[in-house]
Design an enzyme around this catalytic site. Structure first.
Site, mmCIF file in Angstrom:
data_model
loop_
_atom_site.group_PDB
_atom_site.id
_atom_site.type_symbol
_atom_site.label_atom_id
_atom_site.label_comp_id
_atom_site.label_asym_id
_atom_site.label_seq_id
_atom_site.Cartn_x
_atom_site.Cartn_y
_atom_site.Cartn_z
ATOM 1 N N TYR A 1 0.842 -1.193 0.000
ATOM 2 C CA TYR A 1 0.000 0.000 0.000
ATOM 3 C C TYR A 1 0.879 1.246 0.000
ATOM 4 C CZ TYR A 1 -3.809 -3.180 1.369
ATOM 5 O OH TYR A 1 -4.733 -4.207 1.425
ATOM 6 N N HIS B 1 0.044 -11.909 1.136
ATOM 7 C CA HIS B 1 -0.853 -11.057 0.352
ATOM 8 C C HIS B 1 -1.319 -11.774 -0.922
ATOM 9 C CE1 HIS B 1 -1.670 -6.498 -0.392
ATOM 10 N NE2 HIS B 1 -2.715 -7.241 -0.641
ATOM 11 N N SER C 1 -13.271 -4.464 1.473
ATOM 12 C CA SER C 1 -14.188 -3.755 0.576
ATOM 13 C C SER C 1 -15.649 -4.122 0.840
ATOM 14 C CB SER C 1 -13.838 -4.002 -0.898
ATOM 15 O OG SER C 1 -12.554 -3.522 -1.199
ATOM 16 N N PRO C 2 -16.084 -4.179 2.107
ATOM 17 C CA PRO C 2 -17.474 -4.544 2.385
ATOM 18 C C PRO C 2 -18.475 -3.472 1.982
ATOM 19 C CG PRO C 2 -16.392 -3.880 4.409
ATOM 20 C CD PRO C 2 -15.328 -3.938 3.353
ATOM 21 N N ARG D 1 -16.094 -0.570 -2.415
ATOM 22 C CA ARG D 1 -15.205 0.491 -2.917
ATOM 23 C C ARG D 1 -15.945 1.824 -3.085
ATOM 24 N NH1 ARG D 1 -10.880 -2.691 -3.780
ATOM 25 N NH2 ARG D 1 -11.191 -4.752 -4.703
ATOM 26 N N GLY D 2 -16.817 2.107 -2.119
ATOM 27 C CA GLY D 2 -17.522 3.385 -2.112
ATOM 28 C C GLY D 2 -18.900 3.366 -2.730
ATOM 29 N N PHE E 1 -21.524 1.928 -1.726
ATOM 30 C CA PHE E 1 -22.583 2.009 -0.719
ATOM 31 C C PHE E 1 -22.500 3.294 0.098
ATOM 32 C CE2 PHE E 1 -22.521 -2.566 -1.571
ATOM 33 C CZ PHE E 1 -23.868 -2.819 -1.734
#
Length: 328
Positions: free
Chosen positions: A56, A122, A201-202, A205-206, A208
């Site tokens: 990251y 990963h 990512s529940p 990725r934005g 919701f």
């Protein structure tokens, strides 16, 4: 916040954790002060499980967290980070003991710690038996460097092979109302073996969020800009479905993000979602999901609005999906 156990014998952590990829600018620019404010908000709301990775921002997310930990030595966070992806000379996977040891020690340096609560592979190096990799990680546990072993985006069969060598603490994969593959065996296998399942990512990725993202505004570093679900007719179709879900949430007095988290928590007591955000305001919506209790009627309506398989387009681009084990 309610607590859940991070695998058999693992520590208790808040039912909702924090994915820290955003601290490295994957969804737009941010700064240390904003990220630190988000971490302050985590402590205010009982979010005490942080998930980051070497990849990251090539250590940037870990550095941001490390600077916070240094300023707040009584932070109380449990930290997970990940290794196994190499970027030079080109992106590839290296799960050898030497590479993982170097990655782990560099992560510990950036975080400013001498112990990592949970260390994930990963991405699997397919040419190397997962049994050998698990033995390497078990060695790190015996050396007192890590508290538990994790794998990211593996298949249920791989988990069984690894767990036969040494108990695995957690598996993480993308899982949400629009990404349901883990229901085809991984969630069940984790429950059977006493392994925590950690959905990343529940909140899609934005997607919701209160306001749908606009792909036309995605910057060059935005992780979503090449993903099929965010392009063309796929994105238009996905927005139409989510408009109906948003209306339903409004009728119940929920934020869509909170409801998405609540749905994930509702899938099993061994699930610990790690939504990502770089904003205190967004974090406060996410943790609201821990307080939402669905009725059977709610569950049926969500299933009607967003039936399994509803999302249009693949979740990753062809380049991004390399290394993910696709088991169905």
């Amino acid at each position: 916040m309610k607590q859940r156990q991070l695998g058999n014998g693992g520590p208790l952590v808040g039912a909702v954790g924090l994915g820290c990829m955003s601290f490295a600018g994957f969804y737009g620019e941010t700064d240390i002060a904003t990220s630190h404010d988000t971490l302050d908000a985590c402590r205010d709301h009982g979010v005490d499980f942080l998930d980051t990775a070497l990849i990251y921002g090539m250590g940037k997310s870990e550095e941001v967290i490390g600077s916070y930990l240094k300023e707040n030595p009584n932070h109380g966070f449990k930290i997970a980070t990940k290794g196994g992806i190499e970027t030079k000379p080109t992106r590839h996977f290296d799960n050898s003991e030497g590479a993982l040891r170097r990655a782990l020690e560099s992560s510990m340096t950036r975080l400013g710690v001498d112990y990592i609560d949970l260390y994930y592979i990963h991405r699997r190096e397919q040419e190397r038996p997962i049994e050998d990799v698990t033995e390497t990680l078990a060695k790190f546990i015996k050396e007192g460097k890590i508290g538990g072993i994790g794998y990211s985006e593996i298949a249920p069969s791989s988990l069984r092979r690894a767990h036969a060598v040494y108990p695995i603490m957690a598996v993480q994969s993308e899982y949400s109302l629009w990404t349901r593959q883990p229901e085809m065996g991984m969630i069940q296998t984790c429950e059977e073996l006493g392994v925590a399942f950690v959905p990343f990512s529940p909140v899609a990725r934005g997607m919701f969020a209160d306001t749908l993202p606009n792909p036309e505004t995605f910057g060059g570093s935005d992780f979503r800009k090449d993903q099929p679900r965010f392009t063309g007719e796929n994105f238009t179709a996905n927005c139409a479905k989510l408009d109906r879900f948003r209306d339903f949430c409004t009728s119940r007095g929920w934020s869509p993000a909170g409801a998405a988290i609540a749905w994930t928590l509702d899938q099993g007591d061994h699930l610990i979602p790690i939504p990502g955000t770089r904003s205190r305001a967004h974090l406060e919506q996410l943790v609201d999901g821990d307080a939402i209790e669905f009725t059977d009627e709610d569950r049926a309506e969500i299933k009607r609005i967003l039936p399994i398989g509803w999302a249009h387009g693949d979740r990753y681009s062809d380049a991004q999906i390399v290394g993910v084990e696709r088991y169905c």
